[in-house]
Design a protein around this motif. Structure first.
Motif, mmCIF file in Angstrom:
data_model
loop_
_atom_site.group_PDB
_atom_site.id
_atom_site.type_symbol
_atom_site.label_atom_id
_atom_site.label_comp_id
_atom_site.label_asym_id
_atom_site.label_seq_id
_atom_site.Cartn_x
_atom_site.Cartn_y
_atom_site.Cartn_z
ATOM 1 N N ARG B 41 0.841 -1.230 0.060
ATOM 2 C CA ARG B 41 -0.052 0.125 0.147
ATOM 3 C C ARG B 41 1.066 1.311 -0.137
ATOM 4 N NH1 ARG B 41 -5.114 0.563 1.581
ATOM 5 N NH2 ARG B 41 -5.179 -1.120 2.825
ATOM 6 N N ASN B 42 2.013 1.358 0.617
ATOM 7 C CA ASN B 42 2.856 2.447 0.968
ATOM 8 C C ASN B 42 4.168 2.298 0.349
ATOM 9 O OD1 ASN B 42 3.429 0.848 2.689
ATOM 10 N ND2 ASN B 42 3.767 2.531 4.145
ATOM 11 N N GLN B 43 4.318 1.336 -0.793
ATOM 12 C CA GLN B 43 5.618 0.973 -1.141
ATOM 13 C C GLN B 43 5.767 0.959 -2.648
ATOM 14 O OE1 GLN B 43 6.945 1.046 2.126
ATOM 15 N NE2 GLN B 43 8.886 1.404 1.115
ATOM 16 N N ALA B 44 6.716 1.613 -3.474
ATOM 17 C CA ALA B 44 6.803 1.171 -4.818
ATOM 18 C C ALA B 44 8.182 1.366 -5.081
ATOM 19 C CB ALA B 44 6.050 2.492 -5.433
ATOM 20 N N VAL B 45 8.481 0.572 -6.224
ATOM 21 C CA VAL B 45 9.881 0.627 -6.489
ATOM 22 C C VAL B 45 10.049 1.239 -8.057
ATOM 23 C CG1 VAL B 45 9.922 -1.674 -5.545
ATOM 24 C CG2 VAL B 45 9.956 -1.423 -8.289
ATOM 25 N N TYR B 46 10.982 2.016 -8.248
ATOM 26 C CA TYR B 46 11.242 2.919 -9.472
ATOM 27 C C TYR B 46 12.668 2.275 -10.190
ATOM 28 C CZ TYR B 46 8.362 5.937 -6.869
ATOM 29 O OH TYR B 46 7.201 6.347 -6.008
#
Lengths: 213, 213
Positions: B41-46
């Motif tokens: 929910r509050n984590q993303a990878v770039y």
DNA sequence: ACAAATAGAGAGTAGCACTATCCATAAGCG
DNA sequence: CGCTTATGGATAGTGCTACTCTCTATTTGT
């Protein structure tokens, strides 16, 4: 000499320039426009010079995109022309260049080397050295493996234009006219050059994509 | 191929680009930057693409002075490259030209005549026709008695540059790389050209004012 | 276990170029 | 002469843009 002593009022100034009365008052406050001769507590007369100056301000804003501060610099020089032609050019250039944000040292050195190769005589305070260095650094940040020589053909293309421009100003008349010619030349022909380059690109691209493109 | 699968976090994106985390979130919201892959929910990878895109955005803002809307247009084209090379150039040009404010008809006609003389193939929707017309009208508003032919030497100077630029993009690789090359070329080399012109002016002016100037 | 980082969303801010409102006065006009 | 309109000067307000801050509910690393 035909129309001397024409007392112009602010509303007419507004009509001939397209700027609202409120905007003209603003320019007056900001010292872009010299005050008119006050004939009473709430009355002032303006001249053809004001008309012309106001048009200049609008061109610098709309075509040149200059900020109010930059225009004030130019206007100040225009009202106090005790500067050499060469110094006037510096005023014009500082007005159009972005406010000198830090430039990467490595690239500045490379730009200086390029200028030496070109045998161009450039003051160390010219903001455009930094501008060019930033362009070079940007290309590298985006992964392009370039050096300052990439700019050589651009320098060559622009050399004859600059020679012509400087010569045609020097041929001109008074100091004030010379500064205005310099500023207008830098700003307006600069905009024209950018537009023409893009038009030329479009033409070349149309050719490349074929008549059936 | 060396560094695949590097999961980059927003703080690192910030470090490699100079933009604050808050600014990056803003770009994300404004669709300048594609969202990262969310892993919670509050984590993303770039990815490296994000790093590169972010650098591009910063260059377009700081060197090119483009607004957020213009950058979004470019970013949109970059993410959906179903356009011909020629159309890509149009996207780039529309992004850098000012938003097409009304152009004076008389001067537009004269500019068109000039383009015909040059035998340049230009679309009638090119915003730069109006740009050039406005430059011409500005010169006249300031009392200069000029016509569109004044711009001829500028057009000639810029022709070989444009030919080279268009050719070097066409030689390039993928569509996405081609658009990026086009945009970067238009923006960064455009800034470089303007800076070089002013440097050339300074040099010529230094020559004219004499070694003792 | 717990300080630090994160996504996402909304509100707030700074700078810029005007623009609007007031007031006391002066001009133009029937 | 009276009355509408314009003017100069001063102060406050506006609209826009590009951020920047704050907050919450997590999730992470140690």
């Amino acid at each position: 000499m035909l129309s001397r002593e024409v007392a112009i009022r602010i509303s007419e100034l507004s009509r001939t320039s397209g700027a609202s009365v409120a905007t003209i008052k603003y320019y007056l406050r900001e010292d872009l426009l010299p005050p008119g001769g006050t004939t009473a507590r709430n009355q002032a007369v303006y001249s053809q010079r004001h008309v012309h100056r106001l048009r200049l301000i609008r061109v610098l804003r709309e075509v040149g995109g200059l900020g109010i501060d930059a225009i004030r610099e130019v206007a100040g020089a225009l009202d106090n022309p005790r500067l050499s032609r060469h110094e006037l050019l510096g005023v014009a250039h500082r007005a159009v260049s972005s406010p000198a944000g830090h430039a990467p040292e490595r690239e500045v050195a490379e730009v200086d080397a390029l200028l030496r190769d070109l045998e161009w005589v450039i003051s160390t305070t010219a903001p455009d050295r930094g501008e060019l260095a930033r362009a070079l650094a940007s290309l590298r940040a985006l992964g392009r493996d370039v050096d300052a020589r990439t700019f050589l053909p651009y320098a060559r293309a622009v050399e004859p234009l600059a020679a012509f421009e400087v010569a045609s100003v020097s041929a001109g008349a008074s100091d004030e006219a010379a500064l205005e010619a310099t500023v207008v030349g830098t700003v307006v022909y600069g905009a024209a050059l950018a537009a023409l380059r893009r038009l030329a690109q479009e033409h070349q691209s149309a050719l490349a994509s074929g008549p059936a493109g």
